[in-house]
Design an enzyme around this catalytic site. Sequence first.
Site, PDB file in Angstrom:
ATOM      1  CG  ASP A   1      48.145  35.052  37.515  1.00 20.82           C
ATOM      2  OD1 ASP A   1      48.628  35.165  36.933  1.00 20.82           O
ATOM      3  OD2 ASP A   1      47.149  36.596  36.385  1.00 20.82           O
TER       4      ASP A   1
HETATM    5  P1  NAP Z   1      44.764  33.222  36.833  1.00 19.20           P
HETATM    6  O1  NAP Z   1      45.151  34.032  37.375  1.00 19.20           O
HETATM    7  O2  NAP Z   1      43.915  33.997  36.160  1.00 19.20           O
HETATM    8  O3  NAP Z   1      44.818  32.129  36.947  1.00 19.20           O
HETATM    9  C1  NAP Z   1      43.783  30.985  37.125  1.00 19.20           C
HETATM   10  C2  NAP Z   1      44.365  29.364  36.486  1.00 19.20           C
HETATM   11  O4  NAP Z   1      43.130  28.337  36.738  1.00 19.20           O
HETATM   12  C3  NAP Z   1      44.392  29.086  35.241  1.00 19.20           C
HETATM   13  O5  NAP Z   1      46.081  28.950  35.623  1.00 19.20           O
HETATM   14  C4  NAP Z   1      44.339  27.670  34.554  1.00 19.20           C
HETATM   15  O6  NAP Z   1      44.934  26.847  34.884  1.00 19.20           O
HETATM   16  C5  NAP Z   1      43.200  27.813  36.035  1.00 19.20           C
HETATM   17  N1  NAP Z   1      41.946  26.377  35.048  1.00 19.20           N
HETATM   18  C6  NAP Z   1      41.640  27.050  34.355  1.00 19.20           C
HETATM   19  N2  NAP Z   1      40.468  26.317  33.975  1.00 19.20           N
HETATM   20  C7  NAP Z   1      40.406  25.255  34.636  1.00 19.20           C
HETATM   21  C8  NAP Z   1      39.999  24.465  34.966  1.00 19.20           C
HETATM   22  N3  NAP Z   1      39.152  23.813  34.389  1.00 19.20           N
HETATM   23  N4  NAP Z   1      40.021  23.073  36.546  1.00 19.20           N
HETATM   24  C9  NAP Z   1      41.697  23.658  36.762  1.00 19.20           C
HETATM   25  N5  NAP Z   1      42.263  24.803  36.607  1.00 19.20           N
HETATM   26  C10 NAP Z   1      41.805  25.879  35.916  1.00 19.20           C
HETATM   27  O7  NAP Z   1      43.477  32.935  38.348  1.00 19.20           O
HETATM   28  P2  NAP Z   1      43.362  33.890  39.612  1.00 19.20           P
HETATM   29  O8  NAP Z   1      44.111  32.966  40.213  1.00 19.20           O
HETATM   30  O9  NAP Z   1      42.095  33.494  40.509  1.00 19.20           O
HETATM   31  O10 NAP Z   1      43.330  35.654  39.570  1.00 19.20           O
HETATM   32  C11 NAP Z   1      42.131  36.307  38.989  1.00 19.20           C
HETATM   33  C12 NAP Z   1      42.780  37.051  37.905  1.00 19.20           C
HETATM   34  O11 NAP Z   1      42.378  37.813  36.768  1.00 19.20           O
HETATM   35  C13 NAP Z   1      44.324  38.127  38.812  1.00 19.20           C
HETATM   36  O12 NAP Z   1      45.322  38.533  37.782  1.00 19.20           O
HETATM   37  C14 NAP Z   1      43.296  39.379  38.316  1.00 19.20           C
HETATM   38  O13 NAP Z   1      43.835  40.825  38.406  1.00 19.20           O
HETATM   39  C15 NAP Z   1      42.759  39.068  37.603  1.00 19.20           C
HETATM   40  N6  NAP Z   1      41.623  39.986  37.323  1.00 19.20           N
HETATM   41  C16 NAP Z   1      40.894  39.904  38.434  1.00 19.20           C
HETATM   42  C17 NAP Z   1      39.455  40.264  37.653  1.00 19.20           C
HETATM   43  C18 NAP Z   1      38.581  40.247  39.334  1.00 19.20           C
HETATM   44  O14 NAP Z   1      37.306  41.285  39.204  1.00 19.20           O
HETATM   45  N7  NAP Z   1      38.323  39.462  40.208  1.00 19.20           N
HETATM   46  C19 NAP Z   1      38.865  40.957  37.110  1.00 19.20           C
HETATM   47  C20 NAP Z   1      39.906  41.188  35.923  1.00 19.20           C
HETATM   48  C21 NAP Z   1      40.832  40.584  36.411  1.00 19.20           C
HETATM   49  P3  NAP Z   1      45.483  25.702  33.719  1.00 19.20           P
HETATM   50  O15 NAP Z   1      44.495  26.428  32.512  1.00 19.20           O
HETATM   51  O16 NAP Z   1      46.824  25.047  33.773  1.00 19.20           O
HETATM   52  O17 NAP Z   1      44.254  24.439  34.199  1.00 19.20           O
END
Ligand code: NAP
Length: 464
Positions: free
Chosen positions: A391
């Site tokens: 994301d």
């Molecule tokens: P993300 O958008 O949730 O994407 C994470 C990606 O990691 C997934 O598409 C997944 O794809 C991949 N993944 C999962 N396990 C894996 C593994 N073992 N090896 C390799 N890839 C793996 O993560 P992000 O880009 O870090 O964004 C964070 C999201 O969380 C944002 O939308 C944010 O708003 C939200 N959020 C963040 C917080 C905070 O405090 N940081 C709090 C609440 C919500 P695959 O399944 O294809 O591997």
Amino acid sequence: MDIPVYSLVAYLVAAVLFIIGLMRMSTPKTARGGNVLAATGMLIAIVITLLLKEVLNYTMILVGIAIGGIIGGVAARTVKMTAMPQMVGIYNGFGGGGSLLIAAAEFFRYANLTEGFTVQNSITIVITILIGCVTFSGSMIAFGKLQGLVKSRPVTYPMQNIWNLVIFIAILAMMIYLIVSPGNVPVFIALIAVSLVLGVLLVIPIGGADMPVVISLLNSYSGLAGCAAGFVLGNMFLIISGALVGAAGFILTRIMCKAMNRSLGNVMFGAFGAVVQTTGTAGEEGEKVVREATPEDVTTLLGYAKSVIFVPGYGMATSQAQHHVAELATLLEQRGTDVKYAIHPVAGRMPGHMNVLLAEANVPYDKLYDLDDINADFERTDVAVVIGANDVTNPSARNMTDSPLYGMPILNVDKAKSVVVIKRSLSPGFAGVDNPLFYMEKTMMFFRDGKQAIIEILDEIKNL
Ligand code: NAP
């Protein structure tokens, strides 16, 4: 309670240590020292409180300190970094529960006194009960969702917010009743029960992945509950420290919402994640084509790159790839490559998630760049390596008005000369939306578990 002057001075010193400690926690370099200062402040406050004449039973207190100390020490050593949000969640709950018990004890103490309640202590008691109960039961549900003990998807039903409002009005009525005619035990018990139910109902409609925001908000509530308990007891230090926690938790909640481009109302009442999420597959997807890379392809690209930016995300945390990423970065640097890390404020699932993981892998702080400081660098960078992030790199956040990510500031990964995305499939991330970055001509998809991918690249690069 009559507090001697030396205690007041010591409480003031403790509060100042708390404030300086908090200020020093704002950068990783001074954060450890800040923690020590704040802990010293807490130690002073505890010792001074134990010296007060009102303390009647030191044995009970020592037993409590021993049990709490052992549980805290074991948890701090054994709980994994990825389980930190739920640990903070359950501790917030205990904070709220503690304030609730203090207020209940004071209620029954006043109920048995001949002089009884004043309006002021009735007000402080009912407010502490409400905030303490909501914090306690809400935090337990948040903990359960993150730990997988409670269904993580948002639980919704018709007129949900109306029902919550009705319950809140009933609580207000009971609070007013207890202020006007204090000491009514059945109404007091009902206030506790209904407030506990409200805490549960407020948290069940929130999706598991939004829990870190909720936990930060509940952290703020636990501070407010402590602050209210301070008013109940007439304890200045509890009031100051509770207010600090309340304000800090609320500021953090705002920062997280802003970085996700969501309002707090949307997080709390939007049931984000209730929609069925789509999953993609490797190869062709309708008109969209992805370029699938081998470890050799990625290694060749990295081996000849002059500049590389690593973009870590949630997948790096789940695959625990941080040590291998740091090793790869060091190898590239030894080959003369300029290496940086781009850190999005909400990458991963808790604030500072990536910073903590990379610090654990001994990556120097000056290699970590915040979104605003690095975004302009992408277009001058040879390769951006996205590891388990999704994301926070999604370009549709810039212009697709119907995307749940619309308006969220993203890392300009798509502006780099070449992009390598390491993840296991084309599955979406937390927001449940597809990422156009994966289908760009300059992007190579390396479909692997994060750690496994870096191990394979390391094997190749050593032979380059
Ligand atoms: P993300 O958008 O949730 O994407 C994470 C990606 O990691 C997934 O598409 C997944 O794809 C991949 N993944 C999962 N396990 C894996 C593994 N073992 N090896 C390799 N890839 C793996 O993560 P992000 O880009 O870090 O964004 C964070 C999201 O969380 C944002 O939308 C944010 O708003 C939200 N959020 C963040 C917080 C905070 O405090 N940081 C709090 C609440 C919500 P695959 O399944 O294809 O591997």
